[in-house]
Design a protein around this motif. Sequence first.
Motif, mmCIF file in Angstrom:
data_model
loop_
_atom_site.group_PDB
_atom_site.id
_atom_site.type_symbol
_atom_site.label_atom_id
_atom_site.label_comp_id
_atom_site.label_asym_id
_atom_site.label_seq_id
_atom_site.Cartn_x
_atom_site.Cartn_y
_atom_site.Cartn_z
ATOM 1 N N HIS A 6 0.651 -0.930 0.047
ATOM 2 C CA HIS A 6 0.097 -0.016 0.015
ATOM 3 C C HIS A 6 1.365 1.383 -0.193
ATOM 4 C CE1 HIS A 6 -4.580 1.163 1.190
ATOM 5 N NE2 HIS A 6 -3.513 2.624 1.369
ATOM 6 N N HIS A 8 1.385 5.058 -2.031
ATOM 7 C CA HIS A 8 1.059 6.270 -2.708
ATOM 8 C C HIS A 8 1.685 7.081 -3.579
ATOM 9 C CE1 HIS A 8 -3.206 5.365 -1.129
ATOM 10 N NE2 HIS A 8 -3.156 5.439 0.084
ATOM 11 N N GLU A 95 -8.594 2.388 -3.564
ATOM 12 C CA GLU A 95 -8.627 2.172 -2.066
ATOM 13 C C GLU A 95 -10.466 2.534 -2.054
ATOM 14 O OE1 GLU A 95 -6.140 4.329 0.435
ATOM 15 O OE2 GLU A 95 -6.580 3.752 2.130
ATOM 16 N N HIS A 158 -6.006 -2.346 5.000
ATOM 17 C CA HIS A 158 -5.336 -2.244 5.289
ATOM 18 C C HIS A 158 -5.749 -0.765 6.197
ATOM 19 C CE1 HIS A 158 -3.857 1.911 4.480
ATOM 20 N NE2 HIS A 158 -4.673 2.543 4.067
ATOM 21 N N ASP A 208 1.901 2.948 3.290
ATOM 22 C CA ASP A 208 0.821 4.017 2.892
ATOM 23 C C ASP A 208 1.878 5.260 3.253
ATOM 24 O OD1 ASP A 208 -2.109 4.815 2.391
ATOM 25 O OD2 ASP A 208 -2.006 5.698 4.762
HETATM 26 ZN ZN LIG Z 1 -4.301 4.593 1.731
#
Ligand SMILES: [Zn+2]
Length: 275
Positions: A6, A8, A95, A158, A208
Amino acid sequence: MWIDTHCHLDAPEFAPDRAAVREQARAAGVGLCVLPAVQRRDWPLVQALALQQGDAYALGIHPLYVPQADVQDLQALDDALGAARGDPRLLAVGEIGLDFFVPALCEPAMRERQWHFYTAQLRLARQHGLPVILHVRRSADLLLKGLRQVGVSGGIAHAFNGSAQQAQAFIDLGCALGFGGAMTFERATALRELARSLPLDALVLETDAPDIPPQWLYRTADARASGQPQGRNTPAELPRIAQVLAELRGIDRARLAEATSRNARRVLPKLERWA
Ligand SMILES: [Zn+2]
């Protein structure tokens, strides 16, 4: 090899130096990043980055972006998932989820709207035969209810932070639980206890990035006020985050890398074909 399940990388925080950030992570041993999308506008960028960098991606509408999303975005998601059917890099719908932490999202009308987007995207996941990547924030029970109602084939919860019972319910529905920076804080005692006690085959690792900085990058509000910048979280932090989990569980890093990568391939089955 580590898998950041995960990350971004499409976020504007990485716009100045995305390729360098990815290279650093690779040099640190992160072989694969999974890039979940947060809104329709970003889907093409997420797809392009995954292709350029040899990574994987998910397409979806994040609950924090539901207020500005259009219901037509759901039809667009159906179309985009259909168009990417043969793309081995498309792993999941995500997501998606529910957020009952942000006050504006807790208003009755917005709860309703979040539920609509969440369940509509679960149905798309089922139709397209894909797992889901879930955003869980004070919403575990309702997320579970949606998964059961629609009948989705698993995925990842997540940044999981709930009870042991909720964790088990996600596991029973075929989900792995994502652990990352939040677990690196010593005061996160309940989360660390979960990280220690859940079955090893239920865990995947994530940064994340650029969100949820680990303890060594985090600066308090006071420290920031006195001029210390918040450290930027990147996928290169994954091995150090993993080290914390390995120590919590008393296992070595090689075994953790092997187990968490295997788990990622199990819950994101299209990975089996190529990663
Ligand atoms: Zn996220």
